[in-house]
Design an enzyme around this catalytic site. Structure first.
Site, PDB file in Angstrom:
ATOM      1  N   LYS A  31       0.837  -1.215   0.000  1.00  0.00           N
ATOM      2  CA  LYS A  31       0.000   0.000   0.000  1.00  0.00           C
ATOM      3  C   LYS A  31       0.869   1.263   0.000  1.00  0.00           C
ATOM      4  CE  LYS A  31      -1.752   1.919   3.953  1.00  0.00           C
ATOM      5  NZ  LYS A  31      -1.611   3.375   4.040  1.00  0.00           N
ATOM      6  N   ASN A  32       1.823   1.326   0.924  1.00  0.00           N
ATOM      7  CA  ASN A  32       2.545   2.585   1.079  1.00  0.00           C
ATOM      8  C   ASN A  32       3.543   2.861  -0.050  1.00  0.00           C
ATOM      9  OD1 ASN A  32       1.013   3.238   3.247  1.00  0.00           O
ATOM     10  ND2 ASN A  32       2.535   2.640   4.795  1.00  0.00           N
ATOM     11  N   ARG A 101      -4.090   9.739   3.218  1.00  0.00           N
ATOM     12  CA  ARG A 101      -2.915  10.551   3.478  1.00  0.00           C
ATOM     13  C   ARG A 101      -2.146  10.860   2.189  1.00  0.00           C
ATOM     14  NH1 ARG A 101      -2.263  13.647   7.349  1.00  0.00           N
ATOM     15  NH2 ARG A 101      -0.155  14.378   7.489  1.00  0.00           N
ATOM     16  N   CYS A 125      -5.267   8.060   8.580  1.00  0.00           N
ATOM     17  CA  CYS A 125      -5.661   7.576   9.906  1.00  0.00           C
ATOM     18  C   CYS A 125      -5.440   8.646  10.967  1.00  0.00           C
ATOM     19  CB  CYS A 125      -4.841   6.338  10.274  1.00  0.00           C
ATOM     20  SG  CYS A 125      -5.282   4.891   9.295  1.00  0.00           S
ATOM     21  N   ARG A 130      -0.001  14.758  12.780  1.00  0.00           N
ATOM     22  CA  ARG A 130       0.459  14.540  11.413  1.00  0.00           C
ATOM     23  C   ARG A 130       0.555  15.817  10.554  1.00  0.00           C
ATOM     24  NH1 ARG A 130      -2.060   9.090   8.991  1.00  0.00           N
ATOM     25  NH2 ARG A 130       0.020   8.870   8.148  1.00  0.00           N
ATOM     26  N   PRO A 131       1.362  16.770  10.971  1.00  0.00           N
ATOM     27  CA  PRO A 131       1.533  17.965  10.141  1.00  0.00           C
ATOM     28  C   PRO A 131       2.318  17.644   8.865  1.00  0.00           C
ATOM     29  CG  PRO A 131       3.080  18.001  11.966  1.00  0.00           C
ATOM     30  CD  PRO A 131       2.225  16.780  12.153  1.00  0.00           C
ATOM     31  N   ILE A 132       2.327  18.609   7.922  1.00  0.00           N
ATOM     32  CA  ILE A 132       3.122  18.387   6.699  1.00  0.00           C
ATOM     33  C   ILE A 132       4.155  19.497   6.531  1.00  0.00           C
ATOM     34  CG2 ILE A 132       1.397  16.971   5.494  1.00  0.00           C
ATOM     35  CD1 ILE A 132       0.652  19.506   3.877  1.00  0.00           C
ATOM     36  N   ASP A 133       4.616  20.031   7.674  1.00  0.00           N
ATOM     37  CA  ASP A 133       5.555  21.155   7.618  1.00  0.00           C
ATOM     38  C   ASP A 133       6.882  20.805   6.945  1.00  0.00           C
ATOM     39  OD1 ASP A 133       5.693  19.517   9.926  1.00  0.00           O
ATOM     40  OD2 ASP A 133       6.932  20.966  10.982  1.00  0.00           O
ATOM     41  N   ASP A 313       3.757   0.768  12.089  1.00  0.00           N
ATOM     42  CA  ASP A 313       2.511   0.183  11.561  1.00  0.00           C
ATOM     43  C   ASP A 313       2.281  -1.241  12.053  1.00  0.00           C
ATOM     44  OD1 ASP A 313       2.200   2.545  10.227  1.00  0.00           O
ATOM     45  OD2 ASP A 313       2.968   1.797   8.319  1.00  0.00           O
ATOM     46  N   ILE A 335       6.669   7.015  17.143  1.00  0.00           N
ATOM     47  CA  ILE A 335       6.503   7.837  15.926  1.00  0.00           C
ATOM     48  C   ILE A 335       5.265   8.740  16.006  1.00  0.00           C
ATOM     49  CG2 ILE A 335       6.390   7.806  13.377  1.00  0.00           C
ATOM     50  CD1 ILE A 335       8.930   6.420  14.422  1.00  0.00           C
ATOM     51  N   ARG A 405      -9.007  -0.237   3.363  1.00  0.00           N
ATOM     52  CA  ARG A 405      -8.104   0.727   2.714  1.00  0.00           C
ATOM     53  C   ARG A 405      -6.741   0.100   2.464  1.00  0.00           C
ATOM     54  NH1 ARG A 405      -6.678   5.290   6.084  1.00  0.00           N
ATOM     55  NH2 ARG A 405      -5.098   5.300   4.480  1.00  0.00           N
TER      56      ARG A 405
HETATM   57  N1  EPU Z   1       5.922  14.620  10.664  1.00  0.00           N
HETATM   58  C1  EPU Z   1       5.960  15.964  10.946  1.00  0.00           C
HETATM   59  N2  EPU Z   1       5.984  16.841   9.892  1.00  0.00           N
HETATM   60  C2  EPU Z   1       5.951  16.427   8.598  1.00  0.00           C
HETATM   61  C3  EPU Z   1       5.915  15.043   8.318  1.00  0.00           C
HETATM   62  C4  EPU Z   1       5.902  14.150   9.385  1.00  0.00           C
HETATM   63  O1  EPU Z   1       5.983  16.381  12.105  1.00  0.00           O
HETATM   64  O2  EPU Z   1       5.975  17.268   7.695  1.00  0.00           O
HETATM   65  C5  EPU Z   1       5.890  13.650  11.779  1.00  0.00           C
HETATM   66  C6  EPU Z   1       4.560  12.897  11.815  1.00  0.00           C
HETATM   67  O3  EPU Z   1       3.559  13.614  12.478  1.00  0.00           O
HETATM   68  C7  EPU Z   1       4.959  11.607  12.517  1.00  0.00           C
HETATM   69  C8  EPU Z   1       6.383  11.379  12.032  1.00  0.00           C
HETATM   70  O4  EPU Z   1       6.861  12.653  11.572  1.00  0.00           O
HETATM   71  O5  EPU Z   1       4.950  11.806  13.896  1.00  0.00           O
HETATM   72  C9  EPU Z   1       6.529  10.355  10.918  1.00  0.00           C
HETATM   73  O6  EPU Z   1       5.739  10.695   9.826  1.00  0.00           O
HETATM   74  P1  EPU Z   1       6.050  10.242   8.332  1.00  0.00           P
HETATM   75  O7  EPU Z   1       6.058  11.463   7.497  1.00  0.00           O
HETATM   76  O8  EPU Z   1       7.227   9.331   8.280  1.00  0.00           O
HETATM   77  O9  EPU Z   1       4.753   9.415   8.026  1.00  0.00           O
HETATM   78  P2  EPU Z   1       3.805   9.528   6.782  1.00  0.00           P
HETATM   79  O10 EPU Z   1       4.579   9.715   5.546  1.00  0.00           O
HETATM   80  O11 EPU Z   1       2.679  10.458   7.066  1.00  0.00           O
HETATM   81  C10 EPU Z   1       3.926   6.984   6.179  1.00  0.00           C
HETATM   82  C11 EPU Z   1       2.905   5.900   6.053  1.00  0.00           C
HETATM   83  C12 EPU Z   1       2.387   5.535   7.433  1.00  0.00           C
HETATM   84  C13 EPU Z   1       3.565   5.100   8.291  1.00  0.00           C
HETATM   85  C14 EPU Z   1       4.648   6.181   8.312  1.00  0.00           C
HETATM   86  C15 EPU Z   1       5.887   5.774   9.063  1.00  0.00           C
HETATM   87  C16 EPU Z   1       1.958   6.374   3.889  1.00  0.00           C
HETATM   88  C17 EPU Z   1       0.818   6.860   3.103  1.00  0.00           C
HETATM   89  N3  EPU Z   1       1.822   6.388   5.210  1.00  0.00           N
HETATM   90  O12 EPU Z   1       3.208   8.073   6.772  1.00  0.00           O
HETATM   91  O13 EPU Z   1       1.498   4.460   7.252  1.00  0.00           O
HETATM   92  O14 EPU Z   1       3.110   4.894   9.600  1.00  0.00           O
HETATM   93  O15 EPU Z   1       5.010   6.535   6.973  1.00  0.00           O
HETATM   94  O16 EPU Z   1       6.431   4.624   8.519  1.00  0.00           O
HETATM   95  O17 EPU Z   1       2.967   5.956   3.339  1.00  0.00           O
HETATM   96  C18 EPU Z   1      -0.225   2.996   7.809  1.00  0.00           C
HETATM   97  O18 EPU Z   1       0.030   2.404   6.743  1.00  0.00           O
HETATM   98  O19 EPU Z   1      -0.998   2.536   8.702  1.00  0.00           O
HETATM   99  C19 EPU Z   1       0.409   4.277   8.042  1.00  0.00           C
HETATM  100  C20 EPU Z   1      -0.005   5.133   8.968  1.00  0.00           C
END
Ligand code: EPU
Length: 428
Positions: A31-32, A101, A125, A130-133, A313, A335, A405
């Site tokens: 999926k990811n 996401r 989820c 989960r910010p995107i900063d 995960d 995380i 999903r």
């Molecule tokens: N974070 C920030 N700012 C950002 C981006 C991330 O503070 O701009 C923080 C997040 O809030 C979190 C940490 O950094 O606390 C890790 O976030 P990451 O960006 O690595 O996660 P993600 O890309 O949002 C993907 C997977 C998740 C998986 C994580 C970690 C996808 C679509 N999602 O999320 O998958 O947990 O990487 O491996 O690829 C799942 O499949 O159940 C799932 C949640």
């Protein structure tokens, strides 16, 4: 005229548990990975082909965005062909972006292709803020101007120029999104403290197959030399290491010669190492794992980390297994702030768990009893399936859209190996 009443139905998963499982389960594409590969496909000026694509609702949600942009997608027998040479840069509306996401990968991809993107904040989820900063800071370093109005993000750039980008945290999403945005930028981009997850390597390989120049994916420093054009490309989606891990945990609990097929051993190493510590009988041969459950599990401690550490995960699924271990286990989530939503349902089923913020102290073994429970998020849902499979009696899981999903044919795969599990439709 009297109005006809409309009856809404909702689906639930019903499990009659406590049965040993034997036979084979084949792992689907990740999926990811696929959720990043589909947005990456729009960067090509020709048709691209993805093999081993899982038929999950996240795939469908992203293809709805491709279609909105006027791209062509043909999906048959796990093969997905995408042709975006004629796409239009349309605003991605909130009802599409908030389904998952990974809609945020269209930010990087559209910005890269058009130097302009308009898209709403992503869904996904509810497991933390989960910010995107980090994504935004990365785009800005490449020269984009970012405007945020409510939930809507607008990105504009005259030119995208290669830059040195350091991530405060090795974020999977930010690493991939910056790679997408930088792939056609002028000059060279370096991402340091990049995430090293296998999904990142899969995406970089796909982009390179289309003509990109990316090196270092899978390490903490990624180098991206911008290219003018991306063309035809093919990619095999890697096996889903989280789906594999979920079935491996199920096999540890209930397997009687249960084989999990189509895994990459290094991708599940942290999990296998923990299961061995618990006393699980595991044989790995090429891309298969044979599992037999032991009589008794040793209690252990599990702490989630970035790859190659124990994946966040799989933390929730692992907590269901820890309820069966002999003594006190500690499960620590590092995380996300909010990945304990499933605990109250494990407790309802009879588990002995004390939660303190991101740590759960689990004392076992406790016999679980079937109950009505909820899938509060994707992996919480998988955990409820595991708990239902080991519980005595009937477990009914609601909100199963979260599970569908991310797990292809979960009911069929488990039925095939002897589980009593089905989806029912009930009046809402
Ligand atoms: N974070 C920030 N700012 C950002 C981006 C991330 O503070 O701009 C923080 C997040 O809030 C979190 C940490 O950094 O606390 C890790 O976030 P990451 O960006 O690595 O996660 P993600 O890309 O949002 C993907 C997977 C998740 C998986 C994580 C970690 C996808 C679509 N999602 O999320 O998958 O947990 O990487 O491996 O690829 C799942 O499949 O159940 C799932 C949640």
């Amino acid at each position: 005229m009297p109005q006809k009443s409309v009856i809404n139905y909702m689906q639930k998963i019903v499990i009659k548990g406590n049965k040993e499982l034997s036979g084979k389960i084949k792992i689907s594409g990740a999926k990811n990975s696929v959720v990043a590969l589909i947005p990456a496909a729009i960067l090509s000026d020709e048709e691209v082909t993805l093999y081993n694509v899982p038929n999950i609702s996240d795939t469908k949600s992203l293809l709805d965005i491709i279609k909105l942009l006027n791209g062509k997608a043909e999906y048959k027998d796990e093969t997905l062909k995408i042709d975006c040479h004629n796409i239009q840069n349309i605003v991605v509306p909130e009802d599409l972006s908030n389904k998952l996401r990974a809609s945020y990968y269209f930010m990087g991809a559209l910005l890269s292709k058009y130097k302009h993107a308009e898209i709403y904040f992503p869904g996904g989820c509810n497991i933390g803020s989960r910010p995107i900063d980090f994504h935004i800071k990365g785009f800005e370093k490449l020269g984009a101007k970012v405007t945020i109005e409510g939930n809507k993000y607008t990105f504009d750039a005259e030119h995208l120029k290669g830059a040195r980008i350091y991530l405060d945290f090795a974020s999977v999403g930010a690493t991939i999104n910056i790679m997408l945005a930088a792939v056609k930028a002028e000059g060279t981009t370096y991402i340091s403290n990049a995430a090293k997850e296998p999904e990142i390597v899969n995406v970089a390989t796909f982009l390179n197959n289309m003509g990109a120049k990316i090196s270092g994916a899978g390490t903490s420093e990624i180098k991206i030399e911008g290219v003018d054009r991306l063309g035809k490309g093919v990619i095999d989606v890697i096996p889903d290491r989280i789906e594999a891990g979920t079935y491996i945990i199920i096999g540890a609990l209930l397997g009687k010669d249960l084989t999990i097929e189509g895994i990459i051993e290094e991708h599940v190493e942290a999990l296998l190492s923990k299961l061995k510590e618990m006393g699980v009988n595991i044989k790995v041969k090429k891309n298969k794992i044979l599992l037999n459950h032991p009589e008794k599990f040793n209690a252990i401690n599990v702490k989630t980390l970035v790859f190659p550490g124990f994946p966040t995960d799989l933390g929730q699924p692992m907590s269901a297994l820890l309820t069966q271990a002999d003594g006190m286990s500690i499960f620590e989530e590092t995380i996300y702030e909010n990945r304990m939503g499933h605990i109250k349902y494990l407790q309802k089923m009879g588990a002995n768990i004390i939660v303190n913020e991101r740590t759960a102290i689990i004392t076992g073994p406790t016999k679980l009893k079937g109950q009505a429970v909820e899938a509060t998020d994707l992996r919480a849902g998988a955990t409820m399936v595991i708990a239902g499979l080991i519980a005595k009696g009937t477990t009914t899981i609601s909100e199963i859209g979260h599970i569908l999903r991310g797990y292809e044919n979960i009911v069929e795969k488990l039925t095939e190996v002897g589980a009593d599990i089905k989806i029912i439709e009930v009046e809402d």
